[in-house]
Design a protein around this motif. Structure first.
Motif, mmCIF file in Angstrom:
data_model
loop_
_atom_site.group_PDB
_atom_site.id
_atom_site.type_symbol
_atom_site.label_atom_id
_atom_site.label_comp_id
_atom_site.label_asym_id
_atom_site.label_seq_id
_atom_site.Cartn_x
_atom_site.Cartn_y
_atom_site.Cartn_z
ATOM 1 N N ARG A 4 -14.417 6.048 1.446
ATOM 2 C CA ARG A 4 -13.929 7.295 2.549
ATOM 3 C C ARG A 4 -12.296 6.584 2.041
ATOM 4 N N GLY A 5 -11.654 6.672 1.638
ATOM 5 C CA GLY A 5 -10.502 6.861 1.109
ATOM 6 C C GLY A 5 -9.477 5.491 1.690
ATOM 7 N N PHE A 6 -9.949 4.170 1.914
ATOM 8 C CA PHE A 6 -9.421 3.695 2.359
ATOM 9 C C PHE A 6 -8.864 2.445 1.371
ATOM 10 N N ILE A 7 -9.033 2.533 0.402
ATOM 11 C CA ILE A 7 -9.124 1.984 -0.636
ATOM 12 C C ILE A 7 -9.029 2.816 -2.111
ATOM 13 N N ALA A 8 -7.840 2.257 -3.012
ATOM 14 C CA ALA A 8 -8.560 2.447 -4.151
ATOM 15 C C ALA A 8 -8.867 1.465 -4.916
ATOM 16 N N CYS A 9 -9.817 1.087 -5.696
ATOM 17 C CA CYS A 9 -10.209 -0.118 -6.786
ATOM 18 C C CYS A 9 -10.061 0.506 -8.202
ATOM 19 N N GLU A 10 -9.335 -0.502 -8.654
ATOM 20 C CA GLU A 10 -8.965 0.307 -10.337
ATOM 21 C C GLU A 10 -9.407 -1.325 -10.854
ATOM 22 N N THR A 11 -10.197 -0.936 -12.422
ATOM 23 C CA THR A 11 -10.501 -2.055 -13.036
ATOM 24 C C THR A 11 -9.005 -2.592 -14.429
ATOM 25 N N ASP A 12 -8.530 -3.349 -14.219
ATOM 26 C CA ASP A 12 -7.832 -3.253 -15.216
ATOM 27 C C ASP A 12 -8.165 -3.443 -16.844
ATOM 28 N N PHE A 13 -8.000 -3.535 -18.099
ATOM 29 C CA PHE A 13 -8.047 -3.537 -19.422
ATOM 30 C C PHE A 13 -8.494 -4.623 -19.632
ATOM 31 N N ARG A 14 -8.859 -6.222 -18.634
ATOM 32 C CA ARG A 14 -9.576 -7.194 -19.226
ATOM 33 C C ARG A 14 -10.655 -7.268 -18.517
ATOM 34 N N GLY A 15 -11.116 -6.155 -17.546
ATOM 35 C CA GLY A 15 -12.289 -5.864 -16.338
ATOM 36 C C GLY A 15 -12.060 -6.674 -15.342
ATOM 37 N N GLN A 16 -10.364 -6.792 -14.955
ATOM 38 C CA GLN A 16 -10.459 -7.441 -13.961
ATOM 39 C C GLN A 16 -9.756 -6.693 -12.516
ATOM 40 N N ARG A 17 -10.525 -6.270 -11.432
ATOM 41 C CA ARG A 17 -10.359 -5.640 -10.259
ATOM 42 C C ARG A 17 -8.448 -5.747 -9.623
ATOM 43 N N VAL A 18 -8.023 -4.422 -9.146
ATOM 44 C CA VAL A 18 -7.164 -4.587 -8.392
ATOM 45 C C VAL A 18 -7.374 -3.685 -7.093
ATOM 46 N N VAL A 19 -7.349 -3.948 -5.991
ATOM 47 C CA VAL A 19 -7.101 -2.531 -5.157
ATOM 48 C C VAL A 19 -5.866 -2.642 -4.767
ATOM 49 N N THR A 20 -6.067 -0.977 -4.193
ATOM 50 C CA THR A 20 -4.286 -0.997 -3.371
ATOM 51 C C THR A 20 -5.040 -0.138 -2.420
ATOM 52 N N LEU A 21 -3.875 -0.537 -1.099
ATOM 53 C CA LEU A 21 -4.743 0.193 0.254
ATOM 54 C C LEU A 21 -3.799 1.905 0.419
ATOM 55 N N ALA A 22 -4.487 2.096 1.230
ATOM 56 C CA ALA A 22 -4.206 3.656 1.278
ATOM 57 C C ALA A 22 -3.246 3.206 1.589
ATOM 58 N N GLY A 23 -1.890 4.220 2.525
ATOM 59 C CA GLY A 23 -1.120 4.416 3.081
ATOM 60 C C GLY A 23 -0.173 3.831 2.823
ATOM 61 N N SER A 24 0.065 2.406 2.386
ATOM 62 C CA SER A 24 0.993 1.749 1.943
ATOM 63 C C SER A 24 0.765 1.606 0.649
ATOM 64 N N GLY A 25 1.997 1.073 -0.186
ATOM 65 C CA GLY A 25 2.141 0.785 -1.102
ATOM 66 C C GLY A 25 1.681 -0.891 -1.571
ATOM 67 N N TRP A 26 0.554 -1.355 -0.733
ATOM 68 C CA TRP A 26 0.115 -2.483 -1.213
ATOM 69 C C TRP A 26 -1.045 -2.634 -1.956
ATOM 70 N N ARG A 27 -0.742 -3.880 -3.136
ATOM 71 C CA ARG A 27 -1.629 -3.842 -4.066
ATOM 72 C C ARG A 27 -1.601 -4.675 -4.187
ATOM 73 N N THR A 28 -2.920 -5.108 -4.794
ATOM 74 C CA THR A 28 -3.207 -6.547 -4.841
ATOM 75 C C THR A 28 -3.121 -7.262 -6.607
ATOM 76 N N GLY A 29 -3.170 -8.285 -6.907
ATOM 77 C CA GLY A 29 -3.124 -9.061 -8.395
ATOM 78 C C GLY A 29 -4.134 -8.543 -8.916
#
Ligand SMILES: Nc1ncnc2c1ncn2[C@@H]1O[C@H](COP(=O)(O)OP(=O)(O)OP(=O)(O)O)[C@@H](O)[C@H]1O
Ligand SMILES: [Mg+2]
Length: 505
Positions: free
Chosen positions: A461-486
């Motif tokens: 629904r476009g609230f967040i974007a989930c990506e997986t880095d090269f080690r298979g670890q998850r990173v979440v970006t919050l839509a609308g703000s540039g906030w991003r988890t480690g």
């Protein structure tokens, strides 16, 4: 009457031909390292036979789409459900249409599932429609890999099953497989073994050469000649080609693929600083951050609720006897008492897993005992407070950016807002992305898979974007703000985080 496909020329300059009818019952395997000319050879065979035999080209790179213009092939975009692909395949056999199954741009696993559904559809056609058909599978090691690799077991099993059917049991049903691979060692043995015709191109690795020699019944020393072949040159053997291994040079083609040979180009003379700028500055056409999710009708804002929680006012819903406005001291006392009730409630280790409605009953009971009533004790105010507490957020959420994030959380179902806020807090502080279990806990569930479901729901629904880095670890970006988890915990094996796009039932 023999129908021959002219492949090119032999060493003596004679035309090198392939008997098409023989090919239909004895199948073909092409092997050669990258750049040896396999796709060119496929193109040559398919062009030469396009007018005389029905064809289906399984095309991982979208290389054969040009056949539609030149020969009238129908391009089937593979981004469909498996049952839809199987039905299309069925109609293809019924109406004898030549087609290109375009798998370009799909994940390897999705490519495998799509190709399998399509091939099974061709295979399962009604007996009345078993007309002869040439099925070309370039990069066959994708669809029939020798060992389990990155892809899931299910996709591999289904795809390998479909390729085995094609090569082992297809003949009676009119299906003739011709498959090409860069590396014989990477192709499932039973699939390779069913072809009786071989075109071996330039091969460097000993393991591939050994397998080629085994298949062709040559000794290993003879197989050494595969090293010296030029691009576009193949050794041909088999009932449709030649009784003895002969070198063949493949002729030109009419249609164009996309893969050219790389040629050297002069490097740009941009100075180092300017180049650094170019590399590290996002271009005008790149989105700087995720766009805002589309907002629904604003509900009662969390902030407002928070204000109501902290600044206690008498309830408006139930008509109460007219009371004096409480003094600031009374208000402070009441807020303190509420905080204490709330803290005691959450102190219970099981509280995280108890449904909000049950906790609310406890809460109101304690409120009644302390004679506290009012808006701050109503259900939605309580839920909100619980969500924030479960997300680990105190009420220091006064700055503008936080306010916007909270406003966005209002667009989610009430019971997910706490999970969103938990992600927001981690993203704001660039902390590791919470684990599936932690997310599930914030939702009141023991099951980590619930955590994954919540992420998928919010990502779709476009609230967040989930990506997986090269080690298979998850990173979440919050839509609308540039906030991003480690980077968070590694993706569990066989886990099913997005992309949801192509994963239709
Ligand atoms: N017989 C030929 N005549 C002229 N050009 C050829 C011939 N065979 C191959 N080429 C050219 O060589 C290049 C590489 O060929 P091709 O793409 O067929 O290789 P490939 O074996 O399919 O490689 P990959 O495994 O990387 O897909 C292409 O530009 C192709 O046009
Ligand atoms: Mg190729």
């Amino acid at each position: 009457m023999k129908v021959a496909v002219e492949l090119g020329s032999t060493a003596t300059g004679d035309p090198a031909e392939m008997d098409l009818e023989e090919l239909l019952s004895t199948r073909l395997l092409v092997q050669g390292n990258s750049g040896s000319g396999k796709s060119h050879l496929f193109r040559r065979i398919l062009e030469q036979s396009a007018e005389v035999v029905q064809q289906a080209i399984i095309d991982p790179e979208g290389d054969f789409v040009s056949f539609s213009e030149r020969f009238g092939h129908i391009v089937v975009d593979a981004n469909r459900t498996p049952s839809e692909l199987a039905r299309i395949a069925n109609r293809i056999r019924q109406h004898r249409a030549s087609v290109v199954l375009n798998l370009e741009g799909l994940d390897a696993e999705v490519q495998m599932s799509c190709a399998a559904a399509f091939l099974n559809g061709l295979f399962d056609a009604d007996r009345h429609h078993w007309f002869p058909m040439l099925i070309a599978v370039d990069e066959a090691q994708i669809f029939a890999p020798a060992v389990a690799g990155e892809v899931g077991d299910d996709a591999r099993r289904i795809s390998l099953g479909a390729m085995t059917n094609l090569m082992c049991r297809g003949r009676k049903r009119g299906l003739a497989g011709m498959i090409a691979t860069q590396r014989l060692a990477k192709l499932a043995k039973n699939v390779a073994a069913e072809a009786s015709n071989f075109l071996m191109g330039r091969t460097f690795l000993d393991i591939d050469m050994a397998r080629a020699a085994d298949l062709l019944g040559m000794d290993r020393r003879q197989a050494e000649r595969f090293r010296d072949l030029e691009p576009g040159q193949f050794v041909a053997l088999g009932p449709a080609l030649s009784r003895r291994p002969i070198p063949v040079r493949i002729g030109p083609v009419e249609t164009a693929g996309r893969s050219g040979r790389p040629v050297l180009m002069a490097l740009p003379e941009t100075p180092r600083e300017a180049m650094q700028d170019l590399i590290f500055t996002p271009g005008a056409d790149e989105p700087a951050a995720l766009p805002e999710p589309t907002m629904r009708e604003p509900q009662l804002a969390t902030r407002e609720l928070l204000e109501r929680v902290s600044a206690a006012r008498p309830a408006i819903s139930t008509p109460l006897p007219v009371e004096e406005e409480p003094s600031p001291e009374e208000l402070a006392d009441r807020a303190e008492a509420l905080d204490a009730i709330f803290a005691a409630l959450l102190d219970d280790p099981d509280a995280a897993f108890r449904p909000a409605a049950v906790l609310y009953q406890d809460f109101t009971m304690h409120c009644r005992l302390k004679r506290i009533s009012g808006a701050e004790t109503d259900m939605s105010s309580f839920r909100r407070r619980l969500a924030l507490a479960r997300a680990g957020i105190n009420e220091d959420t006064e700055d503008e950016e936080w306010r916007q994030v909270i406003a966005r959380s209002e667009q989610l179902p009430e019971d997910m807002q706490g999970v969103y806020m938990m992600l927001a807090r981690a993203a704001r502080q660039a902390e590791p992305c919470p684990s599936d279990a932690a997310l599930a806990r914030a939702y009141g569930s023991h099951s980590p898979s619930r955590g994954r479901f919540l992420l998928t729901y919010m990502a779709e629904r476009g609230f967040i974007a989930c990506e997986t880095d090269f080690r298979g670890q998850r990173v979440v970006t919050l839509a609308g703000s540039g906030w991003r988890t480690g980077a968070g915990e590694a993706k569990p094996r066989g886990g099913t985080l997005p992309p949801p796009r192509q994963r239709r039932a």
